[in-house]
Design a protein around this motif. Sequence first.
Motif, PDB file in Angstrom:
ATOM      1  N   LEU A  21       0.835  -1.205   0.000  1.00 44.78           N
ATOM      2  CA  LEU A  21       0.000   0.000   0.000  1.00 44.78           C
ATOM      3  C   LEU A  21       0.869   1.254   0.000  1.00 44.78           C
ATOM      4  CD1 LEU A  21      -2.775   1.357   0.221  1.00 44.78           C
ATOM      5  CD2 LEU A  21      -2.583   1.156   2.718  1.00 44.78           C
ATOM      6  N   MET A  22       1.883   1.275   0.853  1.00 47.12           N
ATOM      7  CA  MET A  22       2.773   2.446   0.911  1.00 47.12           C
ATOM      8  C   MET A  22       3.501   2.633  -0.420  1.00 47.12           C
ATOM      9  SD  MET A  22       5.859   3.304   3.587  1.00 47.12           S
ATOM     10  CE  MET A  22       4.686   3.544   4.916  1.00 47.12           C
ATOM     11  N   ALA A  23       4.014   1.537  -0.972  1.00 44.31           N
ATOM     12  CA  ALA A  23       4.715   1.631  -2.256  1.00 44.31           C
ATOM     13  C   ALA A  23       3.772   2.097  -3.359  1.00 44.31           C
ATOM     14  CB  ALA A  23       5.318   0.277  -2.622  1.00 44.31           C
ATOM     15  N   GLY A  24       2.560   1.570  -3.378  1.00 39.97           N
ATOM     16  CA  GLY A  24       1.582   1.958  -4.398  1.00 39.97           C
ATOM     17  C   GLY A  24       1.228   3.424  -4.332  1.00 39.97           C
ATOM     18  N   VAL A  25       1.068   3.945  -3.116  1.00 38.80           N
ATOM     19  CA  VAL A  25       0.728   5.364  -2.935  1.00 38.80           C
ATOM     20  C   VAL A  25       1.880   6.244  -3.405  1.00 38.80           C
ATOM     21  CG1 VAL A  25       0.272   7.155  -1.228  1.00 38.80           C
ATOM     22  CG2 VAL A  25      -0.900   4.947  -1.058  1.00 38.80           C
ATOM     23  N   ILE A  26       3.101   5.909  -2.997  1.00 39.91           N
ATOM     24  CA  ILE A  26       4.266   6.735  -3.356  1.00 39.91           C
ATOM     25  C   ILE A  26       4.517   6.709  -4.854  1.00 39.91           C
ATOM     26  CG2 ILE A  26       6.772   6.913  -3.099  1.00 39.91           C
ATOM     27  CD1 ILE A  26       6.375   6.014  -0.179  1.00 39.91           C
ATOM     28  N   VAL A  27       4.388   5.531  -5.486  1.00 38.39           N
ATOM     29  CA  VAL A  27       4.585   5.447  -6.936  1.00 38.39           C
ATOM     30  C   VAL A  27       3.504   6.249  -7.663  1.00 38.39           C
ATOM     31  CG1 VAL A  27       4.510   3.894  -8.926  1.00 38.39           C
ATOM     32  CG2 VAL A  27       5.829   3.263  -6.912  1.00 38.39           C
ATOM     33  N   ALA A  28       2.272   6.218  -7.163  1.00 36.08           N
ATOM     34  CA  ALA A  28       1.199   6.994  -7.779  1.00 36.08           C
ATOM     35  C   ALA A  28       1.491   8.491  -7.701  1.00 36.08           C
ATOM     36  CB  ALA A  28      -0.129   6.678  -7.106  1.00 36.08           C
ATOM     37  N   ILE A  29       2.040   8.939  -6.557  1.00 40.36           N
ATOM     38  CA  ILE A  29       2.401  10.351  -6.391  1.00 40.36           C
ATOM     39  C   ILE A  29       3.445  10.755  -7.425  1.00 40.36           C
ATOM     40  CG2 ILE A  29       3.562  11.975  -4.837  1.00 40.36           C
ATOM     41  CD1 ILE A  29       2.201  10.511  -2.512  1.00 40.36           C
ATOM     42  N   LEU A  30       4.388   9.867  -7.702  1.00 41.18           N
ATOM     43  CA  LEU A  30       5.408  10.133  -8.721  1.00 41.18           C
ATOM     44  C   LEU A  30       4.825   9.984 -10.121  1.00 41.18           C
ATOM     45  CD1 LEU A  30       8.405  10.507  -9.600  1.00 41.18           C
ATOM     46  CD2 LEU A  30       8.636   8.025  -9.417  1.00 41.18           C
ATOM     47  N   LEU A  31       3.965   9.001 -10.312  1.00 43.82           N
ATOM     48  CA  LEU A  31       3.472   8.635 -11.631  1.00 43.82           C
ATOM     49  C   LEU A  31       2.544   9.687 -12.223  1.00 43.82           C
ATOM     50  CD1 LEU A  31       3.192   6.558 -13.894  1.00 43.82           C
ATOM     51  CD2 LEU A  31       1.468   5.376 -12.526  1.00 43.82           C
ATOM     52  N   ILE A  32       1.721  10.309 -11.412  1.00 37.37           N
ATOM     53  CA  ILE A  32       0.723  11.250 -11.937  1.00 37.37           C
ATOM     54  C   ILE A  32       1.372  12.406 -12.687  1.00 37.37           C
ATOM     55  CG2 ILE A  32      -1.051  12.920 -11.268  1.00 37.37           C
ATOM     56  CD1 ILE A  32      -1.887  10.836  -9.086  1.00 37.37           C
ATOM     57  N   PRO A  33       2.306  13.138 -12.069  1.00 36.96           N
ATOM     58  CA  PRO A  33       2.940  14.216 -12.856  1.00 36.96           C
ATOM     59  C   PRO A  33       3.827  13.700 -13.980  1.00 36.96           C
ATOM     60  CG  PRO A  33       3.979  14.020 -10.691  1.00 36.96           C
ATOM     61  CD  PRO A  33       2.772  13.144 -10.670  1.00 36.96           C
ATOM     62  N   GLN A  34       4.524  12.579 -13.747  1.00 34.67           N
ATOM     63  CA  GLN A  34       5.400  12.043 -14.792  1.00 34.67           C
ATOM     64  C   GLN A  34       4.608  11.610 -16.011  1.00 34.67           C
ATOM     65  OE1 GLN A  34       8.047   8.858 -13.779  1.00 34.67           O
ATOM     66  NE2 GLN A  34       9.708  10.232 -13.204  1.00 34.67           N
ATOM     67  N   SER A  35       3.500  10.925 -15.798  1.00 31.89           N
ATOM     68  CA  SER A  35       2.719  10.406 -16.923  1.00 31.89           C
ATOM     69  C   SER A  35       2.151  11.537 -17.767  1.00 31.89           C
ATOM     70  CB  SER A  35       1.596   9.495 -16.420  1.00 31.89           C
ATOM     71  OG  SER A  35       0.717  10.196 -15.571  1.00 31.89           O
ATOM     72  N   MET A  36       1.731  12.635 -17.124  1.00 30.33           N
ATOM     73  CA  MET A  36       1.247  13.783 -17.892  1.00 30.33           C
ATOM     74  C   MET A  36       2.390  14.414 -18.685  1.00 30.33           C
ATOM     75  SD  MET A  36      -1.614  15.675 -15.511  1.00 30.33           S
ATOM     76  CE  MET A  36      -0.561  15.915 -14.074  1.00 30.33           C
ATOM     77  N   ALA A  37       3.555  14.507 -18.065  1.00 28.25           N
ATOM     78  CA  ALA A  37       4.712  15.081 -18.755  1.00 28.25           C
ATOM     79  C   ALA A  37       5.114  14.229 -19.955  1.00 28.25           C
ATOM     80  CB  ALA A  37       5.877  15.199 -17.777  1.00 28.25           C
ATOM     81  N   TYR A  38       5.130  12.919 -19.785  1.00 28.13           N
ATOM     82  CA  TYR A  38       5.535  12.036 -20.878  1.00 28.13           C
ATOM     83  C   TYR A  38       4.512  12.035 -22.008  1.00 28.13           C
ATOM     84  CZ  TYR A  38       9.211  10.241 -17.822  1.00 28.13           C
ATOM     85  OH  TYR A  38      10.314  10.137 -17.018  1.00 28.13           O
TER      86      TYR A  38
END
Length: 573
Positions: free
Chosen positions: A26-43
């Motif tokens: 759960l902790m890993a999923g939350v942290i990756v989502a926090i990173l993934l949201i801005p990165q995915s929009m940028a990519y």
Amino acid sequence: MRLWVEVFPILGWLKNYQRQTFISDLMAGVIVAILLIPQSMAYAILAGLPPEYGLYASILPLFIYSLLGSSRSLAVGPVAIASLMVNTSISQIAPQGGAEYLNAAINLSLLVGLILLFLRCIRLGGIVNFISHSVLTGFTSAAAIIIALSQVKHILGLDLARAERIDQSLVDISTHLTDTNVATALLSLVAFIILWYCKNTLCKQLIKLKCPQALAEPISKAGPMFALLMGSIAVWYFHLDQASAVKTVGMIPQGLPHFQAIHIDIELWKQLITPALLIALIGFLESVSVGTALASKKQERINPNKELVAIGMANIGSAFSGTYPVAGGFGRSMVNYSAGAQTTIASAISAILVAITVAFFTPLFYYLPKAVLGAIIVMAVIPLINIAAFKECWRFNKADALTLAVTFFLVLFTGVEVGILSGIAISIALLIYRSSQPHIAIVGRVGNSEHFRNINRHDVTTDSSTLALRVDESLYFANTRFVEEFILQQCADNKSIKHVIIICTAVNFIDASALETLENLIINLRDEGVRLHLAEVKGPVMDQLNSTHFIKRLSPGNIYFTTDQAMREIAGI
């Protein structure tokens, strides 16, 4: 049940799934989502698509991989290299922003998925081995520079057209530098400072404040989210989008992506097949490399064949989500691992959180400046520029360094596809060239032992009537003539030679061309009064020879189990 576990590795992990494991996931999923949201929009912007398509590519593909993937830590989603390749390949077919461009991106996802599944069906996952390390390093370094330069217009607020080559990009940037939007540049500078601080300093300071390292490391990876919040708040509070013409993401459609039928156009597939193959190979190679590295840290293993299926199905899921190709990302995967991901449940959690964001919170991104997304991309790709690799290659193997340099400059000045295909072609050409002139060592006996070593490297004794040589390569059409000429030249230079022993310790196979050459060599040597012998022939090679008439031509007595046996019997000892 075993069959289901074979298809869905997650079922095997769920057998012993515990509460503590879920908390870690759960902790890993939350942290990756926090990173993934801005990165995915940028990519997505890097790929030439609206930012929401990066979010769409981070939902169903992640969920599919969580079911089928064999790596517990690999985080699948939009990645920088694939995004650049999507942009460069589709921009030649359709203008950005139109329905044709989006349709081409969707078809590209489908093609990438089908290619990976086809490779699995024919068990050809090893085809990625043809992309050598030097080619991959040269490609990624050049691609990182191209990606970074493509973001300068967002970072400085410039209105630049898309450039086909790096020299055009540099000219455009230099001529429009005076048009820099000061507010945009300042936002970018602050974003860079936040990203750099989170990456290099925040973790150490959190640890000093008694924060557990297992928590401090993942938090320090959330720099993109902090930069996103800073930029959005600044634009909203100071009205920078209106007062200073700072470009923002704008309104992002709210709601989950809809499953849609894919408009298949065979003519379009013909244009996309080459970039699809390259994206599939590079994406798979990157994914397996990252997955293997992370699995080894836990003394685990991943299954490349399952990864072909998992990543292939993830791309097909991306196509039906109406978006572009995905792969395993190095940065996100490292964050996933550092955050304590135990199983692919962490990826499923990340997908769910991105889905919730897309369904309810996309209006919050209205004020997100594109400059911040550009800074996020630049900071993500800078580590890919590996200058030290060229120096290491040059010291170790100048041919590999040449391959790296050629790939690097061709990607920069001719384009991604031409560059990497040329690099692969050069690698294969060098491989054929090296194997066409194999190392051949004339050997002698070390003292009174049964060991035989190169006469140029060791103090050995030889028999003037016997030429014993070791061919350090399998025998096939490309090198068989070289071996034949070497032996005949040695015999011509030394008329006292009556026996030639080919030591086959490094010969793993002999093809039809090599077999014919050996048969002709027997005849040519016999005419000169020289007999040919083979020693230390491997079992599979001996099985090949036994299925032909070669043994009769050579005569069974001329094949020996060891080199020592051959030398003693020839000498009559």
